[in-house]
Each structure stands twice: as structure tokens, then as C-alpha cells.
Design a protein around this motif. Sequence first.
Motif, short mmCIF file in Angstrom:
data_model
loop_
_atom_site.label_atom_id
_atom_site.label_comp_id
_atom_site.label_asym_id
_atom_site.label_seq_id
_atom_site.Cartn_x
_atom_site.Cartn_y
_atom_site.Cartn_z
N PHE A 82 -7.91 -12.09 -23.59
CA PHE A 82 -7.45 -11.09 -22.62
C PHE A 82 -6.03 -11.32 -22.08
CE2 PHE A 82 -9.28 -14.48 -20.06
CZ PHE A 82 -8.41 -14.58 -18.98
N ILE A 83 -5.43 -12.46 -22.31
CA ILE A 83 -4.14 -12.75 -21.66
C ILE A 83 -3.07 -11.78 -22.19
CG2 ILE A 83 -3.26 -14.46 -23.34
CD1 ILE A 83 -3.19 -14.92 -19.52
N SER A 84 -2.21 -11.29 -21.32
CA SER A 84 -1.22 -10.33 -21.83
C SER A 84 0.12 -10.99 -22.15
CB SER A 84 -1.09 -9.14 -20.89
OG SER A 84 -0.10 -9.36 -19.94
N LEU A 85 0.44 -12.09 -21.46
CA LEU A 85 1.66 -12.83 -21.82
C LEU A 85 1.49 -14.29 -21.41
CD1 LEU A 85 4.71 -12.80 -22.75
CD2 LEU A 85 5.30 -12.31 -20.38
N ILE A 86 1.74 -15.19 -22.34
CA ILE A 86 1.76 -16.62 -22.01
C ILE A 86 3.24 -17.00 -21.84
CG2 ILE A 86 1.18 -18.97 -22.75
CD1 ILE A 86 -1.18 -17.76 -24.33
N GLN A 87 3.62 -17.28 -20.59
CA GLN A 87 5.04 -17.50 -20.27
C GLN A 87 5.49 -18.93 -20.50
OE1 GLN A 87 6.70 -16.17 -16.65
NE2 GLN A 87 5.75 -14.15 -16.70
N VAL A 108 -2.53 -10.00 -31.29
CA VAL A 108 -1.21 -10.60 -31.36
C VAL A 108 -0.79 -10.86 -29.91
CG1 VAL A 108 1.19 -10.32 -32.06
CG2 VAL A 108 -0.64 -9.39 -33.50
N ILE A 109 -0.58 -12.11 -29.57
CA ILE A 109 -0.31 -12.46 -28.17
C ILE A 109 1.19 -12.65 -27.94
CG2 ILE A 109 -0.72 -14.18 -26.35
CD1 ILE A 109 -3.49 -14.66 -27.52
N ASP A 110 1.71 -11.96 -26.94
CA ASP A 110 3.11 -12.13 -26.54
C ASP A 110 3.29 -13.47 -25.83
OD1 ASP A 110 3.81 -9.69 -27.57
OD2 ASP A 110 3.82 -8.65 -25.63
N CYS A 111 4.37 -14.16 -26.16
CA CYS A 111 4.64 -15.48 -25.56
C CYS A 111 6.11 -15.59 -25.17
CB CYS A 111 4.36 -16.59 -26.59
SG CYS A 111 2.62 -16.80 -27.00
N LEU A 112 6.37 -16.39 -24.14
CA LEU A 112 7.72 -16.81 -23.81
C LEU A 112 7.83 -18.29 -24.06
CD1 LEU A 112 8.33 -14.99 -20.37
CD2 LEU A 112 8.61 -14.09 -22.69
N LEU A 113 9.00 -18.74 -24.46
CA LEU A 113 9.23 -20.17 -24.62
C LEU A 113 9.80 -20.70 -23.32
CD1 LEU A 113 10.91 -19.86 -28.13
CD2 LEU A 113 8.56 -20.59 -27.65
N GLU A 114 9.18 -21.77 -22.83
CA GLU A 114 9.64 -22.35 -21.57
C GLU A 114 10.82 -23.27 -21.86
OE1 GLU A 114 6.62 -24.10 -19.17
OE2 GLU A 114 8.06 -24.91 -17.73
N ILE A 115 11.86 -23.06 -21.09
CA ILE A 115 13.10 -23.77 -21.37
C ILE A 115 13.46 -24.59 -20.14
CG2 ILE A 115 14.49 -21.80 -20.71
CD1 ILE A 115 16.20 -22.42 -23.13
#
Length: 221
Positions: A82-87, A108-115
Motif C-alpha cells: 500500500f505504500i505510495s512513496l518510500i522517501q 511498481v513502487i515510487d522511491c526517493l534516494l536519501e542523500i
Amino acid sequence: MSGIAERIQSVVASLPETARLVAVSKFNPAEAVLQAYNCGQRLFGESKVQELTGKYEVLPKDIEWHFIGHLQTNKVKYIAPFISLIQSVDSLKLLKEIDAQAKKVNRVIDCLLEIHVAQEATKYGFSIEELRELFRARAFDVFENVNVVGLMGMASNTDDEVRIREEFRLLSDFYQEMKNSLAPQFRELSMGMSHDYHIAVEEGSTLVRVGSFIFGERVYA
Ligand SMILES: *Cc1c(COP(=O)(O)O)cnc(C)c1O
């Protein structure tokens, strides 16, 4: 109108059209989320898997949940449906597991790369140099069930606004560099929390993660 509603409206009113509010509800009960929901907020952020799944079960299903905390690989399976974005993707190993779990539930899960740009040694995440190399090597292209749609970062925990702005600008410049070259799919730059989101927005943030300003200081049990 509740205090929560007023504070959400004040944050939302201060944002440009290009930025959205992620109401960070961690350590606050489902009732607090519902108060925010009832004044129109649909986007929430959580940093613990168990807390998130508990709220997901009892709250309205049109809430868009973002995961913003350190995510252990063995817990990805609980949020994948169910997650919509993993930040907060902070390693290739984690991205690989998200891809595997997303495949299992046919998503297909949207993701952000933690910087990592802040001075604190405890922060998770990639360095700018590391990410530049990984994009050059096309390291993210092999994953069919994740979309890397941008970056998430935190500034140093300081009152020095000049330094905070410099760190956000570093993130923003790198985001633009990648978007203009190796990562044209980039569309989210998540930066800014309660004490610094106004600076983050000026430096190009598209997602501000605001918790304590909206819900009050958290009580860590
Ligand atoms: C808790 C948290 C926030 C919200 O912080 P506040 O200072 O309460 O606004 C934002 N981002 C991340 C990654 C967090 O863990």
C-alpha cells in the motif's frame, strides 16, 4: 476549527503550487491523523513500519502514505502492498528488496534516494559522489518494480540559516544536475521539516515533511 486544522492550513497556504505538504504523524495517534484528514489533508508520513501498518488498517483508504524513516529490509514486505512513496532509500540492498516485494504484490513502487549532506555523522543516506557514480553506472535501471523519482535530504540540525540554505542548495543543484542528465524521470525533491521548510521551499523543495509544528512536540514513549 482544531489547532491541527489551523496549523495545516497555515503551512499549505505558505507553499507554492510546486510543493506539497507531507504531514508527519509519527508518534501521534490515529485520531490526530483523522483530525488532519477531516480538514482535507491526504498525504501523511510515518517512520516506523509497525506504527504505519497499524494506522493504515484503521484509517481511510484514500490516505497517501509516505515512508520517511530508516527502513529495515526484513520489514519492506509489510508496507509494499500500500505504500505510495518510500522517501528514505539509503542503500542498493534496500532498493533491491523493495523491488522484490513490489513484484510479489504486482506493483511498481515510487522511491526517493536519501542523500546525506548534513554534518551529523548519524544520518543515513548516500553521498552526492556515490549517487553520481551509481547513476553513471545505471545501477538503478535493473529494477523493474521500483521507480526512482527523486531525492530526499535533511539539513544539519542547527539554527544557522545560512548553513541550512547552503545544504538545501547543494541538494537542489544535484537534483537539477541529475534531472537534466542521467535521471530525467526525477519529479520530487523532498526537503524541509518544521523548523526549516520555509527555506527548503525557497530552494526548490517539492515535498515538505512537517510534523511537530502541526501535531505538537512528540512524546517519545
Ligand atoms: C520526524 C521527521 C520529520 C518531521 O520533523 P518535525 O521537526 O517534527 O517537523 C521530517 N523528516 C523526517 C525524515 C523525520 O524523521
